[in-house]
Design a protein around this motif. Sequence first.
Motif, PDB file in Angstrom:
ATOM      1  N   THR A  73      -8.707  11.876 -15.531  1.00 44.92           N
ATOM      2  CA  THR A  73      -8.747  11.208 -16.937  1.00 44.92           C
ATOM      3  C   THR A  73      -7.062  11.996 -17.790  1.00 44.92           C
ATOM      4  O   THR A  73      -6.995  11.718 -18.796  1.00 44.92           O
ATOM      5  N   ARG A  74      -6.386  12.693 -16.968  1.00 50.60           N
ATOM      6  CA  ARG A  74      -5.261  13.131 -17.595  1.00 50.60           C
ATOM      7  C   ARG A  74      -4.221  12.085 -17.974  1.00 50.60           C
ATOM      8  O   ARG A  74      -4.411  10.905 -17.373  1.00 50.60           O
ATOM      9  N   THR A  75      -3.210  12.430 -18.851  1.00 47.62           N
ATOM     10  CA  THR A  75      -2.440  11.438 -19.388  1.00 47.62           C
ATOM     11  C   THR A  75      -0.895  12.115 -19.177  1.00 47.62           C
ATOM     12  O   THR A  75      -0.725  13.130 -19.105  1.00 47.62           O
ATOM     13  N   GLY A  76      -0.059  11.260 -19.625  1.00 45.12           N
ATOM     14  CA  GLY A  76       1.417  11.673 -19.640  1.00 45.12           C
ATOM     15  C   GLY A  76       1.948  11.783 -18.245  1.00 45.12           C
ATOM     16  O   GLY A  76       1.303  10.945 -17.351  1.00 45.12           O
ATOM     17  N   ARG A  77       2.940  12.274 -17.898  1.00 48.89           N
ATOM     18  CA  ARG A  77       3.520  12.503 -16.696  1.00 48.89           C
ATOM     19  C   ARG A  77       2.873  13.154 -15.713  1.00 48.89           C
ATOM     20  O   ARG A  77       2.592  14.224 -15.962  1.00 48.89           O
ATOM     21  N   ILE A  78       2.503  12.556 -14.459  1.00 50.07           N
ATOM     22  CA  ILE A  78       1.909  13.161 -13.363  1.00 50.07           C
ATOM     23  C   ILE A  78       2.860  13.240 -12.300  1.00 50.07           C
ATOM     24  O   ILE A  78       3.428  12.256 -11.875  1.00 50.07           O
ATOM     25  N   LEU A  79       3.004  14.651 -11.811  1.00 49.00           N
ATOM     26  CA  LEU A  79       4.129  14.766 -11.051  1.00 49.00           C
ATOM     27  C   LEU A  79       3.804  14.788  -9.562  1.00 49.00           C
ATOM     28  O   LEU A  79       2.437  14.808  -9.434  1.00 49.00           O
ATOM     29  N   GLU A  80       4.338  14.646  -8.552  1.00 47.37           N
ATOM     30  CA  GLU A  80       3.988  14.669  -7.155  1.00 47.37           C
ATOM     31  C   GLU A  80       3.614  16.289  -6.680  1.00 47.37           C
ATOM     32  O   GLU A  80       4.493  16.690  -5.875  1.00 47.37           O
ATOM     33  N   GLN A  81       2.750  16.854  -7.210  1.00 45.26           N
ATOM     34  CA  GLN A  81       2.454  18.165  -6.916  1.00 45.26           C
ATOM     35  C   GLN A  81       0.775  18.342  -7.053  1.00 45.26           C
ATOM     36  O   GLN A  81       0.130  17.364  -7.659  1.00 45.26           O
ATOM     37  N   PRO A  82       0.500  19.534  -6.760  1.00 43.06           N
ATOM     38  CA  PRO A  82      -1.123  19.622  -7.086  1.00 43.06           C
ATOM     39  C   PRO A  82      -1.489  19.587  -8.267  1.00 43.06           C
ATOM     40  O   PRO A  82      -0.949  19.867  -9.230  1.00 43.06           O
ATOM     41  N   HIS A  83      -2.972  18.968  -8.567  1.00 42.13           N
ATOM     42  CA  HIS A  83      -3.051  18.818  -9.877  1.00 42.13           C
ATOM     43  C   HIS A  83      -3.564  20.012 -10.500  1.00 42.13           C
ATOM     44  O   HIS A  83      -4.325  20.906  -9.851  1.00 42.13           O
TER      45      HIS A  83
END
Length: 363
Positions: free
Chosen positions: A129-139
């Motif tokens: 349920t995170r929001t905003g920019r999601i990068l191609e890296q570990p959560h």
Amino acid sequence: MSSTIVLTGGTGYLGSRLAERLLEITDHRLVLLARDPQRARQFIDAWGADGQKRVDVVPTDLRDGTIEGVARDSVTHVVHSAALIFFNVEKLDAQAVNVDGTRAVTEFARRCPNLQRYLAFSSLYSAGTRTGRILEQPHPPESAFANHYEWSKARSEQEVLDGASGLPLTIVRPGTVIADGPDGRVTQYNAFHNTLKLFFYGLLSLMPGDAATPMYLTTADFTATAAAHLLLSPRGEGIYHLGPDPDETQTLGELIDQAFDVFESDPAFRRRRLLRPEFCDVETFRHLVDASRSLGTSPMSQALQSVAPFAEQMFKRKHFDTTRLHAAWPEHPGTDSPSLTHAVIDRLVASRWGRNQEGTSWT
């Protein structure tokens, strides 16, 4: 020594397309790890003479925790695509298949001395349920989730990252697959198609969500082609988002408007005089779902229960970065989201969600 690609999920929707793609672009042998060998051989027969010559099946249940019967010295690539992909999956099932099964495949990959790449399928929903920019890296570890499916995909990623440390590793996170290809043909239905069906037949009049939420929709062909490219590319290590760029997405509101524009071109739909759904906040929708449980197995209750497992995501604006995908795949074709969704919705209406295989409207 011949090169071998070991693939789990080879009888699944995406895994079978990836296997077929690998047969086309490589001369590697393929080993399918399958719970149902007979079903796997049906796929092999469909792939023709090349499949019958180059594909083997090893009966395997990943829930057993071990993989036997494969000569590891010849294995150069391992692909893990097997998973339970339902939003309403129970936690114990998600743990056994998605998490523990991933652990077993990762341990197998670690024991292949000539491994060139281990590619594991995850999902954009692993972001929870995170929001905003999601990068191609570990959560980040503090992520929260709307359902057990999302939780299990995040846990699976962590199993891979922890267990495959030091290996040539690729993790792909596909978006929501809504069609086989850009022509909109649908051979596997999911929550996207089923929710539109509820609207079309007047079984759902509220849409939980924020109209401005971006929708990351893609095709099986794109996902399989991207995964094959990253598996074989010397630049393919890392984490990748397999979906449209943020500026190529439609919003939830745009998608609903487009769907009803298509619906309203159908005479039978127009005769029902159905209104476009109203957007509601998450608390209102939760109260409605709770109240519907007293209705037993009524159509309204079933409709609400089918939407409930993913409803919270419709309020979460995410922007999935694709910078690394573009760097590793410069010829990335992009996605024309409005054209794709229009083609899909048009086919759904014409075929009445697969009931009429000729694609002629039912009146």
